[in-house]
Design an enzyme around this catalytic site. Sequence first.
Site, PDB file in Angstrom:
ATOM      1  N   VAL A  69      -0.773   4.479   8.128  1.00 53.76           N
ATOM      2  CA  VAL A  69      -0.991   4.827   6.728  1.00 53.76           C
ATOM      3  C   VAL A  69       0.075   5.835   6.314  1.00 53.76           C
ATOM      4  CG1 VAL A  69      -2.546   5.873   5.040  1.00 53.76           C
ATOM      5  CG2 VAL A  69      -3.466   4.399   6.831  1.00 53.76           C
ATOM      6  N   ILE A 103     -10.826   4.139   5.786  1.00 51.06           N
ATOM      7  CA  ILE A 103      -9.945   3.613   6.835  1.00 51.06           C
ATOM      8  C   ILE A 103     -10.307   4.194   8.193  1.00 51.06           C
ATOM      9  CG2 ILE A 103      -8.131   5.352   6.438  1.00 51.06           C
ATOM     10  CD1 ILE A 103      -7.758   1.618   7.518  1.00 51.06           C
ATOM     11  N   GLY A 348      -7.041  -0.044  -0.812  1.00 54.28           N
ATOM     12  CA  GLY A 348      -5.823   0.328  -0.100  1.00 54.28           C
ATOM     13  C   GLY A 348      -6.162   0.994   1.214  1.00 54.28           C
ATOM     14  N   GLU A 349      -5.320   1.932   1.634  1.00 55.60           N
ATOM     15  CA  GLU A 349      -5.497   2.687   2.876  1.00 55.60           C
ATOM     16  C   GLU A 349      -5.314   1.839   4.132  1.00 55.60           C
ATOM     17  OE1 GLU A 349      -9.241   4.740   3.000  1.00 55.60           O
ATOM     18  OE2 GLU A 349      -9.001   5.634   1.023  1.00 55.60           O
ATOM     19  N   GLY A 350      -5.105   0.535   3.995  1.00 56.95           N
ATOM     20  CA  GLY A 350      -5.069  -0.345   5.154  1.00 56.95           C
ATOM     21  C   GLY A 350      -6.434  -0.902   5.504  1.00 56.95           C
TER      22      GLY A 350
END
Length: 382
Positions: A69, A103, A348-350
Amino acid sequence: MHSPATMARAFPDISIAPLDRAMTGDLQHKIDQKTKPRGALGRLESLALQLGLIQQSLSPRIINPHVLVCAGDHGAAKAGVSAFPQEVTWQMVENFLAGGAAINVLTRQAGMRLVVADAGVAHDFGRRENLVDAKVGAGGTANYLEGAAMSEAQCAEAMSHGARLAREFAAAGCNVLGFGEMGIGNSAAASLITHCITGLPLADCVGRGTGLDDAGLERKRVLLAQALSIWPERPQISHLPLAEGEDGRGRPHLGKAEAGQDALRVLTRFGGFEIAMLAGAMLGAAEARMTLLIDGFIVTSALLVAAQVSPAILDYCVYAHCSHEAGHRLQLAWLKGEPLLDLGLRLGEGTGAALALPLLNAACAFMNEMASFESAGVSEEA
């Protein structure tokens, strides 16, 4: 400022080899001989084939998977392109470090190592455990509503940091790398990058990001159009349909030799340090023959840049999911990428990458553990 060629020379040793497909027949035979009708495991079968080709093995395995990240601030965030204040970037990084973000939860669940990198957050974290200090600009990028977001030297530095981290992960045995990001305002940057590289209408590339209302969305579109208007010398990238690769999948159609340099110019003008770092990490990971787990809209904008620099990178990409952000489905269609999941995510954030990893594990498991017709003594179809 340096010339675009200077940026290209920042990676003299990045060399991504297209997949060697000589094993395709053997891999497909092994898949077809499992105790099931041909094709019955659907997308898992093509995923197993891709993993086998990447690893050049009939028995692919997931080893030490990571999520990287990258975090960075954007000068344009203070102009109103996001529903949240810029301070949320560093506050969320603190949340990552404390283990309390989505995440963190999802990487723990998936058995992945989470690495957080400060590419250019407007905050002094000091020396912190579990935080990679790769800060390029202490205050984040400049405001692209007034000029370039970063210098070419800064862009090359951020990309170099990303490539270095990917190589370090590979040296530690990691063979699957997921990508995530944090940066208030970065969906706006991703919209501009996507428009410039794909030629898709800007309005179609702009979404609500962190949750803009209708008035906020319209303001965002006006500001991004303004950012384009003050860059009259922007490169005219060839927006041709994707060319077909040897496997029938799309590849960026490089209409001129300078396409990679033009993409780097776009990244320099509108990108964030975290997006540049992600692009470099993707290039480094593909060179190391990792499988790249691509997350959502912002991460895919970094891939658009990386794919112009080295189209062979797409051989190594698995598209984790389709984001709810407006432009992501368009990005995937342009790349001819088939997402594993479509859950309406827009965080988001992976997070999408972490959620998709169990499917990669499942693809490897059926290849390595499922009986064949011969070993199980089961008759094949007539």
